[in-house]
Design a protein around this motif. Structure first.
Motif: not given
Ligand SMILES: [Mg+2]
Ligand SMILES: Nc1nc2c(ncn2[C@@H]2O[C@H](COP(=O)(O)OP(=O)(O)OP(=O)(O)O)[C@@H](O)[C@H]2O)c(=O)[nH]1
Length: 261
Positions: A101, A15, A38
């Motif tokens: 991500d 991230s 995510d």
């Molecule tokens: Mg992460």
């Protein structure tokens, strides 16, 4: 649009790198969309342009009685129905790059059916590569070096995308580890010497030697780039490699600076 998916074990820096690499690429004039895939992310260090949590959240599945891993699996699997919405949103934004991500639990994303399906569906016919993050802390002993490289190769086989292998948080490494270990990983016999320097029982020594031999001989370990968000030069090197791979279409293998055209 070109896609970059960041994959790596929990806490390896995906991230953080999504945000920092996006800013870095934008500082050179290209546009970047930051995509959070995510569904269990609680806080993010960047402001996502597209966020899977707008569609599904792992916590909603936990509220239905699933544990944290089960909830993540359920959230990722159920996000498949929104993949084309997400793709449409990215096409509206139309950035030069979209950086994705992915969830912390790499094994749940990469090894189940959902993760690879999602990456294929989002990228479609656009070029895509993966960046595999190996946390600097793995590079302090031979057994963990071999195991993280095997994991990297296993993800490459699973996701079937060109893959750049990086050592993340390289500011945590001693200079000597970078010059004497990281930059030599692809050298023939280097891993053999490293493994032989450690006390191992004969079976594990033989297994480690064979695994590392396969990784080197297959060409999987070309160059492993040390990357730190605190070192803009390392982000430059990473961006150069990304451009090289994504600009040369299908002809790339694992990019090696010594093979620069
Ligand atoms: Mg992460
Ligand atoms: N020293 C150092 N720390 C870093 C670097 N990149 C990330 N970190 C730290 O590593 C920790 C984990 O970073 P994240 O970006 O959350 O890692 P992640 O892979 O997204 O974590 P999960 O999504 O939970 O798997 C944070 O405390 C970051 O500040 C780096 O280049 N150097």
């Amino acid at each position: 649009m070109k896609f970059i998916a960041l994959i790596g074990p929990a806490g390896s820096g995906k991230s953080t790198l999504t945000g920092e690499l996006s800013d870095h690429i934008e500082s050179y004039g290209a546009s970047v969309a930051r995509v959070n895939y995510d569904p269990a992310a609680e806080t993010l260090s960047y402001d996502p342009d597209v966020d899977i949590r707008d569609y599904v959240k792992a916590e909603d599945f936990m509220a239905e009685g699933l544990g944290p891993n089960g909830a993540l699996i359920a959230a990722v699997d159920s996000s498949i129905e929104y993949v084309y919405d997400i793709k449409d949103r990215l096409e509206d934004i139309n950035p030069d790059y979209a950086i994705i991500d992915t969830p912390g639990q790499l094994e749940l994303f990469a090894y189940r059916v959902g993760g690879p399906l999602i990456l294929d569906a989002i990228a479609g016919s656009y070029p895509i590569l993966t960046i595999f993050l190996m946390d600097a802390t793995f590079f302090d002993n031979p057994a963990s070096i071999v195991s993280i490289l095997v994991l990297a190769s296993s993800v490459a086989v699973r996701l079937k995308k060109p893959q750049i292998n990086i050592v993340s948080k390289s500011d945590l490494l001693k200079e000597k580890t970078i010059s004497d270990v990281i930059s030599r990983l692809g050298e023939e016999d280097f891993l053999v010497d490293v493994i032989n320097s450690e006390e191992l029982d004969p079976f594990l020594r033989s297994l480690s030697l064979r695994l590392s031999q396969a990784l080197v001989e297959s060409g999987f370990i070309g160059e492993v780039i040390p990357v730190s968000i605190r070192d803009p030069k390392s982000l430059d090197l990473l961006y150069a490699k990304i451009q090289q791979i994504l600009s040369y279409g299908d002809d790339y293998k694992f990019y090696d600076y010594s093979e620069e055209p």
